[in-house]
Each structure stands twice: as structure tokens, then as C-alpha cells.
Design an enzyme around this catalytic site. Structure first.
Site, mmCIF file in Angstrom:
data_model
loop_
_atom_site.group_PDB
_atom_site.id
_atom_site.type_symbol
_atom_site.label_atom_id
_atom_site.label_comp_id
_atom_site.label_asym_id
_atom_site.label_seq_id
_atom_site.Cartn_x
_atom_site.Cartn_y
_atom_site.Cartn_z
ATOM 1 N N SER A 1 38.495 46.280 33.207
ATOM 2 C CA SER A 1 38.223 47.448 32.368
ATOM 3 C C SER A 1 39.429 48.392 32.319
ATOM 4 C CB SER A 1 36.998 48.188 32.893
ATOM 5 O OG SER A 1 37.250 48.646 34.196
ATOM 6 N N GLU B 1 33.872 50.168 24.226
ATOM 7 C CA GLU B 1 33.685 48.735 24.471
ATOM 8 C C GLU B 1 32.317 48.525 25.124
ATOM 9 O OE1 GLU B 1 36.058 46.793 27.593
ATOM 10 O OE2 GLU B 1 36.350 45.144 26.188
ATOM 11 N N LYS C 1 42.172 38.090 44.106
ATOM 12 C CA LYS C 1 40.815 38.609 44.377
ATOM 13 C C LYS C 1 39.921 38.360 43.175
ATOM 14 C CE LYS C 1 38.413 42.267 43.746
ATOM 15 N NZ LYS C 1 37.047 41.724 43.555
ATOM 16 N N CYS D 1 37.057 40.242 26.132
ATOM 17 C CA CYS D 1 37.872 41.419 25.833
ATOM 18 C C CYS D 1 38.280 41.428 24.357
ATOM 19 C CB CYS D 1 39.074 41.487 26.757
ATOM 20 S SG CYS D 1 39.903 39.923 26.925
ATOM 21 N N GLU E 1 45.609 43.657 31.633
ATOM 22 C CA GLU E 1 44.931 43.062 30.478
ATOM 23 C C GLU E 1 43.566 43.706 30.428
ATOM 24 O OE1 GLU E 1 43.424 41.029 28.225
ATOM 25 O OE2 GLU E 1 44.032 39.179 29.254
HETATM 26 P P1 NAP Z 1 36.137 46.046 36.471
HETATM 27 O O1 NAP Z 1 35.437 47.019 37.335
HETATM 28 O O2 NAP Z 1 37.331 46.471 35.737
HETATM 29 O O3 NAP Z 1 36.463 44.774 37.388
HETATM 30 C C1 NAP Z 1 37.540 43.878 37.212
HETATM 31 C C2 NAP Z 1 38.137 43.521 38.560
HETATM 32 O O4 NAP Z 1 38.705 44.693 39.173
HETATM 33 C C3 NAP Z 1 37.129 42.986 39.562
HETATM 34 O O5 NAP Z 1 37.714 42.006 40.386
HETATM 35 C C4 NAP Z 1 36.801 44.234 40.357
HETATM 36 O O6 NAP Z 1 36.263 43.987 41.621
HETATM 37 C C5 NAP Z 1 38.158 44.886 40.460
HETATM 38 N N1 NAP Z 1 38.109 46.318 40.776
HETATM 39 C C6 NAP Z 1 37.115 47.204 40.535
HETATM 40 N N2 NAP Z 1 37.448 48.425 40.996
HETATM 41 C C7 NAP Z 1 38.675 48.322 41.541
HETATM 42 C C8 NAP Z 1 39.549 49.226 42.210
HETATM 43 N N3 NAP Z 1 39.235 50.506 42.380
HETATM 44 N N4 NAP Z 1 40.751 48.768 42.640
HETATM 45 C C9 NAP Z 1 41.097 47.477 42.472
HETATM 46 N N5 NAP Z 1 40.303 46.569 41.870
HETATM 47 C C10 NAP Z 1 39.108 46.977 41.410
HETATM 48 O O7 NAP Z 1 35.121 45.449 35.455
HETATM 49 P P2 NAP Z 1 33.544 45.324 35.660
HETATM 50 O O8 NAP Z 1 32.941 46.421 36.425
HETATM 51 O O9 NAP Z 1 33.286 44.005 36.190
HETATM 52 O O10 NAP Z 1 33.081 45.493 34.167
HETATM 53 C C11 NAP Z 1 33.005 46.772 33.594
HETATM 54 C C12 NAP Z 1 33.583 46.764 32.220
HETATM 55 O O11 NAP Z 1 34.929 46.296 32.246
HETATM 56 C C13 NAP Z 1 32.938 45.823 31.256
HETATM 57 O O12 NAP Z 1 31.764 46.293 30.752
HETATM 58 C C14 NAP Z 1 34.025 45.692 30.237
HETATM 59 O O13 NAP Z 1 34.034 46.784 29.378
HETATM 60 C C15 NAP Z 1 35.267 45.677 31.042
HETATM 61 N N6 NAP Z 1 35.772 44.321 31.319
HETATM 62 C C16 NAP Z 1 36.826 43.889 30.617
HETATM 63 C C17 NAP Z 1 37.321 42.616 30.852
HETATM 64 C C18 NAP Z 1 38.483 42.078 30.104
HETATM 65 O O14 NAP Z 1 38.710 40.867 30.142
HETATM 66 N N7 NAP Z 1 39.268 42.886 29.444
HETATM 67 C C19 NAP Z 1 36.727 41.799 31.797
HETATM 68 C C20 NAP Z 1 35.653 42.297 32.535
HETATM 69 C C21 NAP Z 1 35.200 43.565 32.280
HETATM 70 P P3 NAP Z 1 34.644 43.949 41.739
HETATM 71 O O15 NAP Z 1 34.225 42.747 40.984
HETATM 72 O O16 NAP Z 1 34.376 43.813 43.159
HETATM 73 O O17 NAP Z 1 34.150 45.231 41.157
#
Ligand code: NAP
Ligand code: MG
Length: 495
Positions: free
Chosen positions: A247, A399, A193, A302, A268
Site C-alpha cells: 500500500s 484504491e 518477508k 495494483c 511498487e
Molecule cells: P500493506 O500493509 O502495505 O502490506 C504489504 C507488506 O508490507 C506486507 O508484507 C506487510 O506485512 C508489510 N508491512 C505492513 N506494515 C509495515 C511496516 N510498518 N513496515 C514494514 N512493512 C510493513 O498492505 P495490506 O495491509 O496487506 O493491504 C492494504 C492495502 O494495500 C490494500 O487494500 C491495497 O490498497 C494495498 N495493496 C497494494 C498492493 C500492490 O500490489 N500495490 C498489494 C497489497 C495491498 P503484514 O502482511 O504483516 O502486514
């Protein structure tokens, strides 16, 4: 910024953008059961790039069934390790042939400069697939000298099974390659996904996966939202393992969802990585390195070096050097040839990052460079260098995931080690010094999955990557990743 000249779109990109964006299930492109779609936007101007099918629980169910069938009864199950290696190698070649196109797609959907996607995201993805192709034939068990007389024992490494993979938007293609490569090399089947903000490159990769000749059901790609498609995948009883990058908060949700069938979990997650500069280091290299450490990919890494600790004697010179570079970074659409930094991925991220800046200023921080969003169109935020921070401030602890660094002076090496380790995260860290002994001592005591010395953000497919503390579970890349994608079976035979 919107009037700047743009690199012309490749005809293949235009064709792909115009065509239907469906999900890949059981080797075929299909619509979602609900018939719903969602839009993906160009973050440089907020304009819709394409409508993409929106998968949810029903589609995840179908994809998991297809992945199970491929694992147990389909052509995938009959392939030799060498066959799997060849398919992955072929996929790497196809990706390389389409490098220009993928760099454009990535730039359009994510906002990053085309030039960066062309030299980083795409070639790193190709290299990763090639590296993992080589491993397909090298996943071995061992013979174990047990102390029970008259018995022979050995181990076999088997694929962990059907794998769910949920990836973020910061390196959409590279994260897909990181996840798919080892799973497929190990013989698993996958339901992937992509992030809702950046589904395009994964869908185009799906086309290349079919072109490369992967059997139906080996790779299924279901775009959709985290709360629906992602949650269904993480909770699915037919999934043996879930691999997640994103996240830390969502990581916790994944762990809870996975508890139902106790599927294997690897995570990760986020970081707040310390970048420590000693006065004996080369100033020019350090200023360059510290700038790159935070501003690469707009700070949406990250591993971003978001806490810059600098020895007091050279603090002003280093921090002013970074601020000067930050002021000169050219912001613009990713497809403009002059652009050095594009927009953030979404309005939500822009608002989130600006919220952190407001909170920092309210608590007394000062911006030496940047400090605000830029322009009316697109989701731009200025490269920002904050000083006068205190350890308890949100901008120092949390972060931000944007182009914001907090610069902090130190005098005592012991004290800076304590400050560096004072974080819930432990993904990466860096030390800049000419003193080899000091570098070794710090590398040993920094609580981080990766420590860079006199460099930053150096990645290689052969080097394990992952987090200490709340930055994650498990290691991706290198040979270690196969601990995540295999089960070890012990076989014991009475002679
Ligand atoms: P996120 O919400 O953690 O999204 C990452 C992935 O998880 C996306 O594919 C997302 O789908 C999915 N997801 C979200 N809620 C979920 C749930 N309840 N169950 C299963 N999968 C779920 O990250 P984001 O909202 O895009 O970004 C928010 C923060 O996350 C950033 O500001 C940053 O701090 C952190 N982040 C960290 C990394 C890293 O590489 N460590 C990468 C991205 C973000 P959707 O896209 O449809 O929400
Ligand atoms: Mg987008």
C-alpha cells in the site's frame, strides 16, 4: 458455497501443511528467537491452515548477518554470473515441476481459484525466474571516452548488497519471484518477508531454493508481521536496499524507516487505474476486457482497471454488458473446479471493501451488479459495478483493492484525459479504440507507468513495470530492474 466439491489436495500439499513452517536463515530452517507463531487462514472458510513461525527484530538481525556473510565471505560470493544464472534456471525448473502443488497452496492461502493460479501465478513466476537467469551473465559496464588526456575510464555494475524485500498477499508467489529473480541475478543476497496473510508459498519456495543448490545465506525468508519484522528490515542499518510492494501508506513508512542509513528504496504501490473506452471500439472485446480489467484476482491487483470511463454513446451497452458478466461470475472456494472468483484474502479486506461500498451508497452511487458481501462463511464480496458516481466520492478516488468498478460516462476526449490523470496514482491505464492516432496521443499523455491499448493486464518479464506519482519509485522487470539491484562504479586509470 462450503458444500461445493473441491479438487483433492496433492499429497505434497498435505505433507507441507502438516510439517513445521519455520524461517529460512543461513541455509537452515529455524524457529523464531521468541518461539512465537501465528496462524494463516483459508479465506474460503476462515479455518486455520497452518501455524507459521513469527519472526521479529531478533530474527531479522540474524537473517541480515547471514545475508552479509554470504555476500562477502560465503560460497555465494565466489560464484560466477553463469553459476548464478544456472541456479535461477534450476529453481525455475523445480517450480515448474511442482506447478500443481504451488497452485493449490496459493489457492488455499490467498483464496484465488486454483485454475487461475495454475495458468497465471505459477507459470508467470517460472517465466520470470528464467528471464532473470538469462540476465545474470549480461549485466555489463561500459568504457567511457573521458576528455582527460592520458586516462582510461570504465564502469562496473556491482550488486547493491544485502537487500530487504517486503511483499504483499495478492500474488504471493509471483511477488516473491519478481523480487528474488533480479536480486539474485545481480549477485545480491536477500532477506524476504512475505505477507502475514499468505506466507506459505514463499516458505515452500524456500525449500526449492535449497534443493536448487543456492548457498547458505543467499536467500533468507522470515515470515512475520509488518509492524515488527517488516519494520525491522526496513530500518536495519545492515541492509543496503529495501524493495517493497504494497500500500502507498506503508510505502511512506518504509521511506521514513529507510532514512536512517539512507538505504536505496524501490516501491511498487497502489493504483486507481483508468480504463478508457471509445465508441469506435469493438463492443464484445471491450466488455470482455473491462470485466477482466477489474475482476481479475478479485480486483486485488495494483493495476485493477477500477475507473471505467466509457464514451456516452455506448455507455449503457458497455456497462450493462460488464454488469451482466459480473452477475454471472461464479463465486466459491478457490479449490472448487467451478469457481471463477474466490473469497477476498481476509476478513479485514472484506470489511474494508464493504466499507467502501457503504460509503459509495451513502454518497448516492448505485450498484448495477453486486454491492454486498456474500454468504456467512469465507470472505466473499460480490463483483460490483457502480454508476451515478461523482469525482469527489471516495469510491472514485481511493484504491478499493476489491471487485468494485466505478463506471463513468464521458463525451470529450480532452476531458476524459484530464479525469483519467486526476489521481494521486499513476500505475496503469488503458485505452480502447480503433483509431491508431488517438491511441498514440493518449498513450503519450496518460501519466502512468504502463499503458495498455485494446488489452489489459498483459505482463511480461521483459517489460518494465512501475508507477508514476504515488504509485511508486523505480521499475521492476525488464533490463531496467537492474538499476535497482546494482551500483555503478566508475574506475579511472592514469595510463
Ligand atoms: P500493506 O500493509 O502495505 O502490506 C504489504 C507488506 O508490507 C506486507 O508484507 C506487510 O506485512 C508489510 N508491512 C505492513 N506494515 C509495515 C511496516 N510498518 N513496515 C514494514 N512493512 C510493513 O498492505 P495490506 O495491509 O496487506 O493491504 C492494504 C492495502 O494495500 C490494500 O487494500 C491495497 O490498497 C494495498 N495493496 C497494494 C498492493 C500492490 O500490489 N500495490 C498489494 C497489497 C495491498 P503484514 O502482511 O504483516 O502486514
Ligand atoms: Mg491465508
Amino acid at each position: 458455497m462450503s458444500t461445493i466439491q473441491q479438487i483433492p489436495l496433492a499429497s505434497s500439499v498435505e505433507r507441507f501443511l502438516k510439517g513445521p513452517k519455520r524461517m529460512l536463515v543461513d541455509g537452515a530452517w529455524t524457529d523464531s528467537a521468541s518461539g512465537k507463531t501465528f496462524a494463516t487462514y483459508n479465506p474460503a472458510n476462515g479455518v486455520v491452515l497452518a501455524d507459521v513461525v513469527e519472526g521479529d527484530q531478533a530474527d531479522i538481525n540474524r537473517a541480515v548477518v547471514a545475508a552479509r556473510k554470504a555476500l562477502t565471505a560465503g560460497r555465494w560470493a565466489t560464484l560466477t554470473p553463469s553459476d548464478r544464472g544456472r541456479l535461477l534456471w534450476r529453481l525455475a525448473e523445480l517450480l515448474e515441476e511442482h506447478a500443481e502443488e504451488f497452485a493449490q497452496l496459493e489457492s488455499l492461502d490467498n483464496g484465488k481459484p486454483f485454475s487461475v493460479a495454475r495458468v497465471a501465478d505459477v507459470p508467470l513466476s517460472v517465466d520470470h525466474l528464467r528471464y532473470m537467469a538469462g540476465w545474470a551473465t549480461k549485466i555489463e559496464g561500459s568504457t567511457i571516452p573521458i576528455s582527460v588526456p592520458g586516462h582510461l575510464a570504465w564502469t562496473v555494475r556491482e550488486p547493491v548488497g544485502v537487500v530487504g524485500q517486503i511483499i504483499p498477499w495478492n500474488f504471493p508467489l509471483l511477488m516473491a519471484a519478481w523480487k528474488l529473480g533480479p536480486a539474485l541475478a545481480a549477485g545480491c543476497t536477500v532477506v524476504l518477508k512475505p505477507a502475514e496473510q499468505t506466507p506459505l508459498s514463499a516458505l515452500r519456495l524456500g525449500e526449492l531454493i535449497l534443493e536448487a543448490g543456492f548457498p547458505a545465506g543467499a536467500v533468507n525468508i522470515v515470515p512475520g508481521f509488518g509492524e515488527t519484522a517488516g519494520a525491522a528490515l526496513a530500518a536495519h542499518p545492515g541492509v543496503d536496499k529495501i524493495a517493497f510492494t504494497g500500500s502507498t501508506d506503508v510505502g511512506r513508512i518504509i521511506v521514513r524507516s529507510a532514512a536512517g542509513n539512507l538505504k536505496k528504496v524501490s516501491l511498487e504501490l497502489g493504483g486507481k487505474s483508468p480504463n478508457i473506452v471509445f465508441a469506435d471500439s469493438d463492443l464484445t472485446t471491450v466488455v470482455e476486457g473491462a470485466t477482466h480489467a477489474i475482476f481479475f484476482n478479485h480486483g486485488q491487483c495494483c493495476t485493477a482497471g477500477s475507473r471505467l470511463f466509457v464514451e456516452k454513446k455506448i455507455f449503457d451497452r458497455v456497462v450493462e454488458g460488464v454488469a451482466e458478466k459480473a452477475r454471472r461470475i461464479r463465486l466459491g472456494p478457490g479449490l472448487s473446479p467451478d469457481t471463477e472468483m474466490g473469497p477476498l484474502v481476509s476478513e479485514e479486506q472484506q470489511t474494508r471493501v464493504c466499507g467502501y461500498l457503504d460509503s459509495g451508497f451513502a454518497e448516492g452511487a448505485r450498484a448495477l451488479a453486486g454491492g454486498a458481501k456474500r454468504g456467512d462463511a469465507g470472505y466473499f464480496v460480490e463483483p460490483t459495478v457502480l454508476v451515478d458516481t461523482r469525482p469527489e466520492m471516495k469510491v472514485v478516488r481511493e484504491e478499493i483493492f476489491g471487485p468494485v468498478v466505478t463506471a463513468i460516462p464521458f463525451t470529450d476526449p480532452e476531458e476524459v484525459l484530464l479525469s483519467a490523470n486526476e489521481s494521486i496514482y499513476g500505475l496503469a491505464a488503458a485505452v480502447w479504440t480503433r483509431d491508431v492516432s488517438r491511441a498514440h496521443k493518449l498513450a503519450a499523455r496518460l501519466r502512468a507507468g504502463t499503458v495498455w491499448v485494446n488489452c489489459y493486464n498483459v505482463f511480461d518479464a521483459a517489460l518494465p513495470f512501475g508507477g508514476y506519482k504515488q504509485s511508486g519509485w523505480g521499475r521492476e522487470m525488464g533490463r531496467e530492474v537492474f538499476n535497482l539491484y546494482t551500483e555503478t562504479k566508475a574506475v579511472c586509470l592514469a595510463l
